[in-house]
Design a protein around this motif. Structure first.
Motif, PDB file in Angstrom:
ATOM      1  N   TYR A 143       0.841  -1.193   0.000  1.00 49.45           N
ATOM      2  CA  TYR A 143       0.000   0.000   0.000  1.00 49.45           C
ATOM      3  C   TYR A 143       0.880   1.248   0.000  1.00 49.45           C
ATOM      4  O   TYR A 143       1.510   1.578   1.000  1.00 49.45           O
ATOM      5  N   ILE A 144       0.954   1.922  -1.148  1.00 52.28           N
ATOM      6  CA  ILE A 144       1.621   3.215  -1.274  1.00 52.28           C
ATOM      7  C   ILE A 144       0.537   4.200  -1.690  1.00 52.28           C
ATOM      8  O   ILE A 144       0.136   4.258  -2.858  1.00 52.28           O
ATOM      9  N   TRP A 145       0.014   4.927  -0.720  1.00 51.30           N
ATOM     10  CA  TRP A 145      -1.217   5.665  -0.951  1.00 51.30           C
ATOM     11  C   TRP A 145      -1.081   6.729  -2.031  1.00 51.30           C
ATOM     12  O   TRP A 145      -2.021   6.982  -2.779  1.00 51.30           O
ATOM     13  N   SER A 146       0.115   7.339  -2.158  1.00 49.06           N
ATOM     14  CA  SER A 146       0.290   8.364  -3.185  1.00 49.06           C
ATOM     15  C   SER A 146       0.220   7.764  -4.584  1.00 49.06           C
ATOM     16  O   SER A 146      -0.428   8.311  -5.486  1.00 49.06           O
ATOM     17  N   LEU A 147       0.872   6.607  -4.784  1.00 49.93           N
ATOM     18  CA  LEU A 147       0.840   5.946  -6.085  1.00 49.93           C
ATOM     19  C   LEU A 147      -0.544   5.365  -6.374  1.00 49.93           C
ATOM     20  O   LEU A 147      -1.009   5.370  -7.518  1.00 49.93           O
ATOM     21  N   GLU A 148      -1.207   4.857  -5.338  1.00 49.92           N
ATOM     22  CA  GLU A 148      -2.560   4.335  -5.535  1.00 49.92           C
ATOM     23  C   GLU A 148      -3.513   5.453  -5.934  1.00 49.92           C
ATOM     24  O   GLU A 148      -4.401   5.260  -6.771  1.00 49.92           O
ATOM     25  N   THR A 149      -3.309   6.632  -5.360  1.00 49.45           N
ATOM     26  CA  THR A 149      -4.148   7.776  -5.716  1.00 49.45           C
ATOM     27  C   THR A 149      -3.959   8.158  -7.177  1.00 49.45           C
ATOM     28  O   THR A 149      -4.927   8.417  -7.902  1.00 49.45           O
ATOM     29  N   ILE A 150      -2.696   8.160  -7.623  1.00 49.69           N
ATOM     30  CA  ILE A 150      -2.409   8.495  -9.017  1.00 49.69           C
ATOM     31  C   ILE A 150      -3.050   7.478  -9.956  1.00 49.69           C
ATOM     32  O   ILE A 150      -3.665   7.835 -10.968  1.00 49.69           O
ATOM     33  N   SER A 151      -2.927   6.195  -9.624  1.00 49.23           N
ATOM     34  CA  SER A 151      -3.515   5.138 -10.457  1.00 49.23           C
ATOM     35  C   SER A 151      -5.028   5.265 -10.518  1.00 49.23           C
ATOM     36  O   SER A 151      -5.644   5.108 -11.582  1.00 49.23           O
ATOM     37  N   THR A 152      -5.650   5.551  -9.368  1.00 46.79           N
ATOM     38  CA  THR A 152      -7.099   5.719  -9.328  1.00 46.79           C
ATOM     39  C   THR A 152      -7.542   6.904 -10.173  1.00 46.79           C
ATOM     40  O   THR A 152      -8.542   6.831 -10.903  1.00 46.79           O
ATOM     41  N   CYS A 153      -6.795   7.997 -10.099  1.00 46.65           N
ATOM     42  CA  CYS A 153      -7.135   9.180 -10.892  1.00 46.65           C
ATOM     43  C   CYS A 153      -7.022   8.893 -12.388  1.00 46.65           C
ATOM     44  O   CYS A 153      -7.879   9.303 -13.174  1.00 46.65           O
ATOM     45  N   LEU A 154      -5.965   8.185 -12.783  1.00 53.05           N
ATOM     46  CA  LEU A 154      -5.787   7.864 -14.195  1.00 53.05           C
ATOM     47  C   LEU A 154      -6.882   6.927 -14.693  1.00 53.05           C
ATOM     48  O   LEU A 154      -7.385   7.079 -15.813  1.00 53.05           O
ATOM     49  N   LEU A 155      -7.273   5.953 -13.867  1.00 56.47           N
ATOM     50  CA  LEU A 155      -8.360   5.064 -14.263  1.00 56.47           C
ATOM     51  C   LEU A 155      -9.679   5.816 -14.364  1.00 56.47           C
ATOM     52  O   LEU A 155     -10.539   5.472 -15.175  1.00 56.47           O
ATOM     53  N   SER A 156      -9.845   6.860 -13.556  1.00 59.11           N
ATOM     54  CA  SER A 156     -11.071   7.645 -13.610  1.00 59.11           C
ATOM     55  C   SER A 156     -11.195   8.415 -14.915  1.00 59.11           C
ATOM     56  O   SER A 156     -12.309   8.688 -15.382  1.00 59.11           O
ATOM     57  N   LEU A 157     -10.068   8.753 -15.529  1.00 60.03           N
ATOM     58  CA  LEU A 157     -10.092   9.471 -16.799  1.00 60.03           C
ATOM     59  C   LEU A 157     -10.588   8.610 -17.954  1.00 60.03           C
ATOM     60  O   LEU A 157     -10.835   9.123 -19.049  1.00 60.03           O
ATOM     61  N   ARG A 158     -10.750   7.323 -17.713  1.00 61.36           N
ATOM     62  CA  ARG A 158     -11.208   6.407 -18.764  1.00 61.36           C
ATOM     63  C   ARG A 158     -12.589   6.793 -19.295  1.00 61.36           C
ATOM     64  O   ARG A 158     -12.892   6.591 -20.472  1.00 61.36           O
ATOM     65  N   VAL A 159     -13.449   7.372 -18.433  1.00 63.53           N
ATOM     66  CA  VAL A 159     -14.802   7.733 -18.878  1.00 63.53           C
ATOM     67  C   VAL A 159     -14.786   8.865 -19.896  1.00 63.53           C
ATOM     68  O   VAL A 159     -15.767   9.072 -20.618  1.00 63.53           O
ATOM     69  N   THR A 160     -13.681   9.603 -19.972  1.00 62.53           N
ATOM     70  CA  THR A 160     -13.538  10.642 -20.986  1.00 62.53           C
ATOM     71  C   THR A 160     -13.005  10.066 -22.289  1.00 62.53           C
ATOM     72  O   THR A 160     -13.354  10.538 -23.377  1.00 62.53           O
ATOM     73  N   ILE A 161     -12.171   9.037 -22.195  1.00 70.26           N
ATOM     74  CA  ILE A 161     -11.549   8.441 -23.377  1.00 70.26           C
ATOM     75  C   ILE A 161     -12.457   7.407 -24.029  1.00 70.26           C
ATOM     76  O   ILE A 161     -12.464   7.250 -25.258  1.00 70.26           O
ATOM     77  N   ASP A 162     -13.237   6.684 -23.233  1.00 74.97           N
ATOM     78  CA  ASP A 162     -14.081   5.605 -23.758  1.00 74.97           C
ATOM     79  C   ASP A 162     -14.993   6.040 -24.903  1.00 74.97           C
ATOM     80  O   ASP A 162     -15.110   5.334 -25.913  1.00 74.97           O
ATOM     81  N   PRO A 163     -15.715   7.179 -24.784  1.00 73.37           N
ATOM     82  CA  PRO A 163     -16.580   7.578 -25.904  1.00 73.37           C
ATOM     83  C   PRO A 163     -15.825   7.742 -27.212  1.00 73.37           C
ATOM     84  O   PRO A 163     -16.320   7.356 -28.281  1.00 73.37           O
ATOM     85  N   LEU A 164     -14.610   8.320 -27.146  1.00 71.73           N
ATOM     86  CA  LEU A 164     -13.797   8.471 -28.354  1.00 71.73           C
ATOM     87  C   LEU A 164     -13.416   7.107 -28.926  1.00 71.73           C
ATOM     88  O   LEU A 164     -13.490   6.889 -30.149  1.00 71.73           O
ATOM     89  N   LEU A 165     -13.026   6.176 -28.061  1.00 71.94           N
ATOM     90  CA  LEU A 165     -12.656   4.836 -28.519  1.00 71.94           C
ATOM     91  C   LEU A 165     -13.847   4.127 -29.155  1.00 71.94           C
ATOM     92  O   LEU A 165     -13.697   3.419 -30.157  1.00 71.94           O
ATOM     93  N   CYS A 166     -15.030   4.308 -28.580  1.00 68.34           N
ATOM     94  CA  CYS A 166     -16.233   3.676 -29.144  1.00 68.34           C
ATOM     95  C   CYS A 166     -16.508   4.179 -30.554  1.00 68.34           C
ATOM     96  O   CYS A 166     -16.873   3.400 -31.448  1.00 68.34           O
ATOM     97  N   VAL A 167     -16.326   5.482 -30.767  1.00 67.74           N
ATOM     98  CA  VAL A 167     -16.539   6.052 -32.098  1.00 67.74           C
ATOM     99  C   VAL A 167     -15.498   5.526 -33.084  1.00 67.74           C
ATOM    100  O   VAL A 167     -15.818   5.161 -34.220  1.00 67.74           O
ATOM    101  N   LEU A 168     -14.238   5.457 -32.648  1.00 67.04           N
ATOM    102  CA  LEU A 168     -13.177   4.948 -33.517  1.00 67.04           C
ATOM    103  C   LEU A 168     -13.416   3.487 -33.879  1.00 67.04           C
ATOM    104  O   LEU A 168     -13.195   3.076 -35.026  1.00 67.04           O
TER     105      LEU A 168
END
Length: 266
Positions: free
Chosen positions: A223-248
């Motif tokens: 458990y490295i909370w700073s790195l886990e936070t970064i990973s969680t934030c990056l995974l959260s950005l998926r909802v912005t990228i997914d619509p573009l990927l669906c169109v492609l």
């Protein structure tokens, strides 16, 4: 995901560290809502036009967008709860259920993204095989089972079971790359020239898979909370990228359909 386990899980963090954790996650979750909703609306408009032109929309595209809708609906609650200081999952069943739904949806979204890309790659290279493997009922059942498994893993804090998802995820991604690299160039119907297959979708899906592997490793083994936070934030950005990927993905399938039609006419 452990977003709300303030005690005793976050008792090792200082008050400043816990405050920074909440602020960072809240900002990213709010940002995903602000950027994800317009992207989702845009994707729905484009896919609706694609459907009107007799274009095919796979079940996985629909499931990916539905999963994003669920995550976008839960993100405001998650962000509000974090700003208010979090809550105790052990005593608040509502908090435990909604946080598990949010975390399960976030992790399941990575898997759905990989399956959508794999189905697209297989449809371009082996259309008949794709039609037999990824028929609608099978795709829906697989997706529901994945979502339920991720939800239960989060609800009962069964981190070790998340390791079982790593090998299938790696297998799907590697298989997609192998099929893509072995696929011959696409012949365009407007000329005799060939066009290389666009690998943008697969590249984005691979990045999501790497982030997912990093998160699971940090979440289960150390458990490295700073790195886990970064990973969680990056995974959260998926909802912005997914619509573009669906169109492609839908456009790639449209190109493949045009190619097949021209080959049949010739």
């Amino acid at each position: 995901m452990g977003l709300f386990l303030q005690l005793p899980y976050y008792s090792l963090l200082s008050e400043t560290g816990w405050s920074e954790y909440r602020i960072r996650l809240s900002i990213f979750l709010i940002f995903t809502v602000i950027s994800g909703v317009p992207a989702l609306v845009w994707a729905l408009i484009v896919l609706r036009r694609h459907h009107k032109r007799k274009g095919r929309i796979s079940v996985f595209i629909i499931l990916v967008l539905l999963n994003d809708v669920l995550e976008l609906l839960l993100n405001p609650y998650i962000a509000t709860t974090l700003i208010q200081g979090g809550c105790d999952r052990n005593t608040d069943i509502t908090c435990r259920t909604l946080s598990s739904l949010s975390s399960g949806s976030r992790l399941c979204g990575v898997y759905l993204q990989q399956m959508m890309v794999f189905e697209s790659v297989l449809a371009l290279r082996h259309p008949s095989c794709s039609a037999h493997v990824f028929f609608p009922h099978c795709s829906i059942i697989i997706s529901l089972l994945m979502f339920v498994c991720f939800f239960l893993c989060q609800f009962f804090t069964a981190r070790e079971f998340l390791l079982l998802s790593l090998l299938p995820l790696l297998a799907v991604t590697v298989t997609s790359w192998i099929i893509t690299c072995r696929r011959p160039p696409i012949k365009t119907h407007s000329s005799d020239r060939t066009k290389k297959q666009d690998r943008t979708v697969l590249a984005f899906a691979t990045i999501s898979m790497i982030i997912y592997l990093t998160f699971i490793t940090l979440y289960v083994f150390v458990y490295i909370w700073s790195l886990e936070t970064i990973s969680t934030c990056l995974l959260s950005l998926r909802v912005t990228i997914d619509p573009l990927l669906c169109v492609l993905v839908s456009r790639e399938k449209h190109l493949s359909t045009d190619q097949t039609t021209v080959e049949d006419e010739s």
